[in-house]
Write a protein that holds these residues in place. Structure first.
Motif, PDB file in Angstrom:
ATOM      1  N   GLN A   1     -47.197  53.614  71.673  1.00  0.00           N
ATOM      2  CA  GLN A   1     -47.120  53.617  73.128  1.00  0.00           C
ATOM      3  C   GLN A   1     -45.861  54.377  73.547  1.00  0.00           C
ATOM      4  O   GLN A   1     -44.755  53.928  73.292  1.00  0.00           O
ATOM      5  CB  GLN A   1     -47.083  52.180  73.654  1.00  0.00           C
ATOM      6  N   ALA A   2     -46.051  55.529  74.160  1.00  0.00           N
ATOM      7  CA  ALA A   2     -44.924  56.327  74.638  1.00  0.00           C
ATOM      8  C   ALA A   2     -45.369  57.070  75.886  1.00  0.00           C
ATOM      9  O   ALA A   2     -46.276  57.903  75.820  1.00  0.00           O
ATOM     10  CB  ALA A   2     -44.456  57.306  73.565  1.00  0.00           C
ATOM     11  N   ASN A   3     -44.739  56.778  77.004  1.00  0.00           N
ATOM     12  CA  ASN A   3     -45.145  57.370  78.275  1.00  0.00           C
ATOM     13  C   ASN A   3     -44.386  58.637  78.629  1.00  0.00           C
ATOM     14  O   ASN A   3     -44.795  59.369  79.525  1.00  0.00           O
ATOM     15  CB  ASN A   3     -44.972  56.344  79.402  1.00  0.00           C
ATOM     16  N   THR A   4     -43.285  58.884  77.941  1.00  0.00           N
ATOM     17  CA  THR A   4     -42.469  60.057  78.246  1.00  0.00           C
ATOM     18  C   THR A   4     -42.047  60.727  76.942  1.00  0.00           C
ATOM     19  O   THR A   4     -42.110  60.131  75.866  1.00  0.00           O
ATOM     20  CB  THR A   4     -41.205  59.674  79.031  1.00  0.00           C
ATOM     21  N   THR A   5     -41.600  61.957  77.066  1.00  0.00           N
ATOM     22  CA  THR A   5     -41.073  62.665  75.895  1.00  0.00           C
ATOM     23  C   THR A   5     -39.873  61.919  75.331  1.00  0.00           C
ATOM     24  O   THR A   5     -39.715  61.817  74.111  1.00  0.00           O
ATOM     25  CB  THR A   5     -40.681  64.103  76.278  1.00  0.00           C
TER      26      THR A   5
ATOM     27  N   ASP B   1     -39.313  58.664  75.419  1.00  0.00           N
ATOM     28  CA  ASP B   1     -39.801  57.494  74.687  1.00  0.00           C
ATOM     29  C   ASP B   1     -40.251  57.876  73.287  1.00  0.00           C
ATOM     30  O   ASP B   1     -39.938  57.197  72.297  1.00  0.00           O
ATOM     31  CB  ASP B   1     -40.982  56.853  75.425  1.00  0.00           C
TER      32      ASP B   1
ATOM     33  N   THR C   1     -42.536  65.831  79.523  1.00  0.00           N
ATOM     34  CA  THR C   1     -43.025  65.102  80.692  1.00  0.00           C
ATOM     35  C   THR C   1     -42.130  65.358  81.908  1.00  0.00           C
ATOM     36  O   THR C   1     -40.930  65.642  81.764  1.00  0.00           O
ATOM     37  CB  THR C   1     -43.100  63.591  80.378  1.00  0.00           C
TER      38      THR C   1
ATOM     39  N   ASN D   1     -40.575  63.704  84.015  1.00  0.00           N
ATOM     40  CA  ASN D   1     -39.396  62.882  84.322  1.00  0.00           C
ATOM     41  C   ASN D   1     -38.125  63.473  83.717  1.00  0.00           C
ATOM     42  O   ASN D   1     -37.018  63.040  84.041  1.00  0.00           O
ATOM     43  CB  ASN D   1     -39.579  61.472  83.763  1.00  0.00           C
TER      44      ASN D   1
END
Length: 301
Positions: free
Chosen positions: A13-17, A19, A50, A52
């Motif tokens: 589970q990783a929502n951003t680069t 992470d 990503t 962000n």
């Protein structure tokens, strides 16, 4: 992780680069080709960075580009830094809309550096220690509305429209030995099959270690942040001849100068038009390090 024409899924589970690189670094390196079960052709690729994350850029960082811009390399002992809006990042194969008020849309192939971890303030980064701070490299096309950027003196506005930052197709992680080869990376960009830019990264004026050192003394740097390192010669925008440059500097108002710039640019077929297709690649000549290819179509609103 991509292996040839197939992709190996990473069950995390990783929502951003940030992470992914901060919490799953070891898992990224542990995946083998035997787990590559998904055909690339059946997947929709997104930007590997990503939105962000910070999108930082180096300007006039290639000797050939400085010269074609009508300037002298010795006049730029400083590192020119600016930013693009992270919302302009898009996939390597996504179409890019040319805004209706933009007529002088230009391309700039660049090597993108992606941070592996936070860089503490005032860190001195050594050339042989890039792998400690950087995760890998990617292709960036720093699309630029020259009729906004130059007459208005607005790098951010001229380079930050949505879609003006194709990134990818992938983030190529490098080993310590591979980081030593970054100057050998060969950048090529063509428009409609015509080669426009062709140079090696060794031509950079301010190299990655020095840039990371300077940035760490200036601002916070986090895992997953992106640094685009400048573009070589071959852009659509070119400086006029020396006589014209002299006349513009000494005998013309700024308004007249930029009016002539826009008029001249309107007749330059090298600027991007709806229907144009850009192909950009970065790789070593032996193919050992290959960042893939960007295929960008310019479309009307």
């Amino acid at each position: 992780m991509q292996f040839g024409s197939r992709v190996a899924p990473l069950p995390v589970q990783a929502n951003t680069t940030a992470d992914l690189l901060t919490h799953h670094w070891d898992e990224l390196w542990s995946i083998g080709e035997s787990r590559a079960t998904l055909p690339c052709a059946e997947l929709t690729l997104l930007s590997p960075v990503t939105p962000n994350q910070q999108f930082m850029c180096q300007g006039i960082n290639y000797r050939s580009h400085i010269i074609e811009s009508g300037m002298r390399v010795e006049d730029f002992p400083f590192n020119t830094i600016f930013t693009k809006a992270s919302s302009c990042m898009t996939a390597a194969d996504a179409p890019v809309v040319r805004p209706p008020h933009v007529q002088l849309l230009d391309y700039e192939i660049e090597l993108g550096l992606v941070l592996r971890r936070e860089v503490p303030p005032h860190t001195s980064v050594q050339p042989d220690d890039l792998g400690r701070w950087l995760a890998g490299v990617t292709i960036v096309n720093d699309l630029s509305a020259r009729d906004i950027q130059l007459p208005q003196g607005q790098f951010y506005k001229g380079k930050s429209y949505r879609g003006f930052g194709p990134v990818g197709p992938g983030l190529v992680l490098l080993t310590a030995d591979e980081w030593k080869r970054w100057p050998e990376l060969h950048m090529r960009l063509s428009v409609n099959g015509q080669l426009r830019q062709d140079a090696y990264c060794a031509e950079m004026v301010h190299w990655p270690a020095a840039t990371l050192t300077e940035l760490s003394g200036l601002q916070d740097l986090q895992a997953g942040d992106l640094i685009a390192t400048g573009t070589p010669a071959g852009c659509a925008a070119r400086a006029p001849g020396k006589a014209v440059m002299f006349a513009m500097r000494h005998f013309m108002s700024d308004a007249t100068k930029w009016r002539l710039f826009a008029r001249k640019g309107a007749s330059n077929p090298a600027y991007l038009q709806p229907g144009d297709r850009i192909l950009a690649s970065i790789r070593t000549d032996d193919g050992a390090i290959d960042l893939g290819e960007q295929t960008t179509a310019i479309v009307a609103p």
